[in-house]
Write a protein that holds these residues in place. Structure first.
Motif, PDB file in Angstrom:
ATOM      1  N   VAL A  20       0.811  -1.056  -0.080  1.00 53.68           N
ATOM      2  CA  VAL A  20      -0.193  -0.210  -0.014  1.00 53.68           C
ATOM      3  C   VAL A  20       1.055   1.187  -0.114  1.00 53.68           C
ATOM      4  CG1 VAL A  20      -1.684   1.308   1.375  1.00 53.68           C
ATOM      5  CG2 VAL A  20      -1.839  -1.190   1.123  1.00 53.68           C
ATOM      6  N   HIS A  21       0.779   1.897  -0.918  1.00 53.88           N
ATOM      7  CA  HIS A  21       1.780   3.292  -1.172  1.00 53.88           C
ATOM      8  C   HIS A  21       1.397   4.172   0.026  1.00 53.88           C
ATOM      9  CE1 HIS A  21       3.242   6.878  -2.493  1.00 53.88           C
ATOM     10  NE2 HIS A  21       4.111   6.370  -3.230  1.00 53.88           N
ATOM     11  N   LYS A  22       2.530   4.652   0.475  1.00 55.14           N
ATOM     12  CA  LYS A  22       2.304   5.630   1.678  1.00 55.14           C
ATOM     13  C   LYS A  22       1.069   6.843   1.545  1.00 55.14           C
ATOM     14  CE  LYS A  22       6.367   8.641   1.199  1.00 55.14           C
ATOM     15  NZ  LYS A  22       6.919   8.345  -0.005  1.00 55.14           N
ATOM     16  N   ASN A  23       1.105   7.069   0.510  1.00 52.73           N
ATOM     17  CA  ASN A  23       0.090   8.275   0.232  1.00 52.73           C
ATOM     18  C   ASN A  23      -1.441   7.913   0.535  1.00 52.73           C
ATOM     19  OD1 ASN A  23       2.307   9.851  -0.165  1.00 52.73           O
ATOM     20  ND2 ASN A  23       1.974  10.180  -2.273  1.00 52.73           N
ATOM     21  N   VAL A  24      -1.824   6.524   0.542  1.00 52.29           N
ATOM     22  CA  VAL A  24      -2.985   5.944   0.849  1.00 52.29           C
ATOM     23  C   VAL A  24      -3.032   4.950   2.031  1.00 52.29           C
ATOM     24  CG1 VAL A  24      -4.013   6.695  -1.566  1.00 52.29           C
ATOM     25  CG2 VAL A  24      -2.748   4.420  -1.150  1.00 52.29           C
ATOM     26  N   LYS A  25      -2.186   5.216   2.837  1.00 50.07           N
ATOM     27  CA  LYS A  25      -1.798   4.233   4.027  1.00 50.07           C
ATOM     28  C   LYS A  25      -2.872   3.861   4.844  1.00 50.07           C
ATOM     29  CE  LYS A  25       0.162   7.329   7.711  1.00 50.07           C
ATOM     30  NZ  LYS A  25       0.121   8.551   6.880  1.00 50.07           N
ATOM     31  N   VAL A  50      -5.610   2.620   3.802  1.00 45.99           N
ATOM     32  CA  VAL A  50      -6.330   1.378   3.106  1.00 45.99           C
ATOM     33  C   VAL A  50      -5.719   0.240   3.988  1.00 45.99           C
ATOM     34  CG1 VAL A  50      -6.083  -0.026   1.296  1.00 45.99           C
ATOM     35  CG2 VAL A  50      -6.450   2.380   0.758  1.00 45.99           C
ATOM     36  N   SER A  51      -4.303   0.364   4.318  1.00 48.47           N
ATOM     37  CA  SER A  51      -3.885  -0.734   5.274  1.00 48.47           C
ATOM     38  C   SER A  51      -4.521  -1.105   6.501  1.00 48.47           C
ATOM     39  CB  SER A  51      -2.227  -0.652   5.443  1.00 48.47           C
ATOM     40  OG  SER A  51      -1.913   0.497   6.464  1.00 48.47           O
ATOM     41  N   ASP A  52      -5.308   0.053   7.105  1.00 46.80           N
ATOM     42  CA  ASP A  52      -5.856  -0.275   8.353  1.00 46.80           C
ATOM     43  C   ASP A  52      -6.877  -0.994   8.330  1.00 46.80           C
ATOM     44  OD1 ASP A  52      -3.928   1.618   9.450  1.00 46.80           O
ATOM     45  OD2 ASP A  52      -5.083   3.539   9.213  1.00 46.80           O
ATOM     46  N   ASN A  53      -7.558  -0.456   7.062  1.00 49.68           N
ATOM     47  CA  ASN A  53      -8.817  -1.385   6.664  1.00 49.68           C
ATOM     48  C   ASN A  53      -8.558  -2.725   6.433  1.00 49.68           C
ATOM     49  OD1 ASN A  53     -11.462  -2.101   5.527  1.00 49.68           O
ATOM     50  ND2 ASN A  53     -10.814  -1.560   3.419  1.00 49.68           N
ATOM     51  N   LEU A  54      -7.529  -2.929   5.709  1.00 54.59           N
ATOM     52  CA  LEU A  54      -7.333  -4.601   5.265  1.00 54.59           C
ATOM     53  C   LEU A  54      -6.506  -5.199   6.595  1.00 54.59           C
ATOM     54  CD1 LEU A  54      -5.609  -3.841   1.788  1.00 54.59           C
ATOM     55  CD2 LEU A  54      -7.705  -4.821   2.281  1.00 54.59           C
ATOM     56  N   SER A  55      -6.115  -4.437   7.542  1.00 55.99           N
ATOM     57  CA  SER A  55      -5.411  -5.215   8.803  1.00 55.99           C
ATOM     58  C   SER A  55      -6.622  -6.136   9.418  1.00 55.99           C
ATOM     59  CB  SER A  55      -4.824  -4.449   9.441  1.00 55.99           C
ATOM     60  OG  SER A  55      -5.920  -3.390  10.154  1.00 55.99           O
ATOM     61  N   LYS A  56      -8.058  -5.780   9.086  1.00 55.49           N
ATOM     62  CA  LYS A  56      -8.976  -6.551   9.736  1.00 55.49           C
ATOM     63  C   LYS A  56      -9.372  -7.753   8.830  1.00 55.49           C
ATOM     64  CE  LYS A  56     -11.078  -2.289  11.638  1.00 55.49           C
ATOM     65  NZ  LYS A  56     -10.283  -1.325  10.473  1.00 55.49           N
ATOM     66  N   SER A  57      -8.586  -7.918   7.685  1.00 54.00           N
ATOM     67  CA  SER A  57      -8.868  -9.022   6.564  1.00 54.00           C
ATOM     68  C   SER A  57      -7.794 -10.106   6.783  1.00 54.00           C
ATOM     69  CB  SER A  57      -8.939  -8.484   5.282  1.00 54.00           C
ATOM     70  OG  SER A  57      -7.777  -8.021   4.908  1.00 54.00           O
ATOM     71  N   SER A  58      -7.807 -10.971   5.983  1.00 57.23           N
ATOM     72  CA  SER A  58      -6.770 -12.059   5.870  1.00 57.23           C
ATOM     73  C   SER A  58      -5.478 -11.508   5.217  1.00 57.23           C
ATOM     74  CB  SER A  58      -7.222 -13.235   5.283  1.00 57.23           C
ATOM     75  OG  SER A  58      -7.638 -13.231   3.977  1.00 57.23           O
ATOM     76  N   PHE A  59      -5.530 -10.420   4.770  1.00 54.81           N
ATOM     77  CA  PHE A  59      -4.358 -10.037   3.913  1.00 54.81           C
ATOM     78  C   PHE A  59      -3.340  -9.416   4.748  1.00 54.81           C
ATOM     79  CE2 PHE A  59      -7.635  -9.743   0.813  1.00 54.81           C
ATOM     80  CZ  PHE A  59      -7.274 -10.413  -0.199  1.00 54.81           C
ATOM     81  N   GLN A  60      -2.167  -9.539   4.281  1.00 55.37           N
ATOM     82  CA  GLN A  60      -1.115  -8.701   5.036  1.00 55.37           C
ATOM     83  C   GLN A  60      -0.507  -7.379   4.092  1.00 55.37           C
ATOM     84  OE1 GLN A  60       1.365 -12.271   4.532  1.00 55.37           O
ATOM     85  NE2 GLN A  60      -0.235 -13.300   5.793  1.00 55.37           N
ATOM     86  N   ALA A  61      -1.210  -6.227   4.868  1.00 53.95           N
ATOM     87  CA  ALA A  61      -1.019  -5.006   4.031  1.00 53.95           C
ATOM     88  C   ALA A  61       0.329  -4.550   4.521  1.00 53.95           C
ATOM     89  CB  ALA A  61      -1.934  -4.248   4.334  1.00 53.95           C
ATOM     90  N   GLU A  62       1.254  -3.699   3.561  1.00 57.74           N
ATOM     91  CA  GLU A  62       2.415  -3.391   4.326  1.00 57.74           C
ATOM     92  C   GLU A  62       2.357  -1.929   3.277  1.00 57.74           C
ATOM     93  OE1 GLU A  62       7.408  -3.859   3.749  1.00 57.74           O
ATOM     94  OE2 GLU A  62       5.915  -5.255   2.953  1.00 57.74           O
ATOM     95  N   VAL A  63       2.701  -0.904   4.257  1.00 54.81           N
ATOM     96  CA  VAL A  63       2.903   0.418   3.671  1.00 54.81           C
ATOM     97  C   VAL A  63       4.272   0.691   3.120  1.00 54.81           C
ATOM     98  CG1 VAL A  63       2.888   2.674   4.214  1.00 54.81           C
ATOM     99  CG2 VAL A  63       1.460   1.431   5.525  1.00 54.81           C
ATOM    100  N   VAL A  64       4.227   1.056   1.902  1.00 54.56           N
ATOM    101  CA  VAL A  64       5.622   1.225   1.230  1.00 54.56           C
ATOM    102  C   VAL A  64       5.870   2.528   0.500  1.00 54.56           C
ATOM    103  CG1 VAL A  64       5.747  -1.288   0.821  1.00 54.56           C
ATOM    104  CG2 VAL A  64       4.569   0.163  -0.844  1.00 54.56           C
ATOM    105  N   GLY A  65       7.035   2.887   0.372  1.00 56.40           N
ATOM    106  CA  GLY A  65       7.383   4.193  -0.333  1.00 56.40           C
ATOM    107  C   GLY A  65       7.197   3.980  -1.789  1.00 56.40           C
ATOM    108  N   ALA A  66       7.406   2.938  -2.339  1.00 51.74           N
ATOM    109  CA  ALA A  66       7.219   2.864  -3.748  1.00 51.74           C
ATOM    110  C   ALA A  66       7.135   1.226  -4.173  1.00 51.74           C
ATOM    111  CB  ALA A  66       8.726   3.303  -4.379  1.00 51.74           C
ATOM    112  N   PHE A  67       6.872   1.033  -5.362  1.00 50.02           N
ATOM    113  CA  PHE A  67       6.339  -0.202  -5.664  1.00 50.02           C
ATOM    114  C   PHE A  67       7.604  -1.426  -5.646  1.00 50.02           C
ATOM    115  CE2 PHE A  67       6.146  -3.465  -9.179  1.00 50.02           C
ATOM    116  CZ  PHE A  67       5.023  -4.157  -8.544  1.00 50.02           C
ATOM    117  N   SER A  68       7.487  -2.352  -4.992  1.00 48.92           N
ATOM    118  CA  SER A  68       8.228  -3.475  -5.301  1.00 48.92           C
ATOM    119  C   SER A  68       7.586  -4.857  -5.659  1.00 48.92           C
ATOM    120  CB  SER A  68       9.138  -3.927  -3.848  1.00 48.92           C
ATOM    121  OG  SER A  68       8.190  -4.481  -3.167  1.00 48.92           O
ATOM    122  N   GLY A  69       7.998  -5.457  -6.621  1.00 50.22           N
ATOM    123  CA  GLY A  69       7.302  -6.574  -7.075  1.00 50.22           C
ATOM    124  C   GLY A  69       7.088  -7.765  -6.059  1.00 50.22           C
ATOM    125  N   ASN A  70       7.390  -7.990  -5.130  1.00 47.50           N
ATOM    126  CA  ASN A  70       7.162  -9.095  -4.342  1.00 47.50           C
ATOM    127  C   ASN A  70       5.770  -9.211  -3.697  1.00 47.50           C
ATOM    128  OD1 ASN A  70       7.553  -7.291  -2.297  1.00 47.50           O
ATOM    129  ND2 ASN A  70       9.363  -8.276  -1.510  1.00 47.50           N
TER     130      ASN A  70
END
Length: 214
Positions: A100-105, A107-127
């Motif tokens: 999750v790009h830091k400018n829309v961080k 979103v990660s709070d919302n996804l933290s309640k789901s099964s997804f592992q959201a990580e706030v990042v400064g730029a895209f990385s392909g993994n």
């Protein structure tokens, strides 16, 4: 050539993306872009009474993309965003990580309640399996994001282009606006036109009049 299999696939995707939602109330402070859809793979998720598309999805290569006509919709419609991330991850993918790009961080709070592992990042990385960003923060990552999509990644991108168009009156929004360099490969473009906001029912099928309008 028949488009039937494509249509059926789109209908299934549409139902997954809007599962559990009865309406989408756009009557908030956000003024969205009217999205322009081109080609066979792009289809609308939300379309107002004037036939303007406010949210859309598409397929590109092996990947998937969801485009929202304003970055505020990433927080205004949390259930839709969670559905989108689920669909974007693809069928059978084990990768639960969401960048999750830091400018829309938020979103990660919302996804933290789901099964997804959201990580706030400064730029895209392909993994990651899915990448969430606003349309203004992709400049340095355009090539990598397009390659990620083509290879089967999922991208959720949100923003509007009318503000950019006002600041760049001599430039072609569809070609030059940063977000379009990513979403445009899948046939979805942020336009400089304002989208009219209203409370929209969620239709059981893809809003059907859209092809006539394009």
């Amino acid at each position: 050539m028949s488009t039937k299999p494509t249509q059926t696939r789109h209908e299934k995707a549409y139902m997954t993306l809007l599962r559990g939602l009865r309406e989408l109330d756009f009557r908030g402070p956000c003024v969205p872009s009217d999205l322009v859809l081109i080609g066979d793979h792009a289809f609308p998720l939300a379309m107002n009474s004037q036939g303007q598309v406010l949210m859309a999805a598409s397929l590109y290569g092996s990947g998937r993309i969801v485009v929202l006509g304003h970055e505020g919709y990433l927080t205004a419609f949390p259930a839709l965003v969670e559905n989108a991330v689920t669909w974007l991850r693809g069928d059978g993918s084990e990768n639960l990580s969401v960048g999750v790009h830091k400018n829309v961080k938020s979103v990660s709070d919302n996804l933290s309640k789901s099964s997804f592992q959201a990580e706030v990042v400064g730029a895209f990385s392909g993994n990651v399996g899915v990448y969430v960003t606003d349309a203004y923060s992709v400049g340095a990552d355009v090539k990598d994001l397009v390659a990620f999509l083509k290879a089967g990644g999922g991208v959720l991108i949100a923003g509007q282009a009318w503000n950019w168009a006002k600041d760049h009156p001599k430039e072609n929004t569809l070609l030059q606006f940063e977000g379009n360099k990513v979403s445009g490969v899948a046939g979805i473009y942020f336009s400089e036109r304002y989208g009219k906001v209203e409370c929209l029912p969620v239709y059981p099928q893809i809003p059907s009049s859209w092809m006539a309008i394009v």
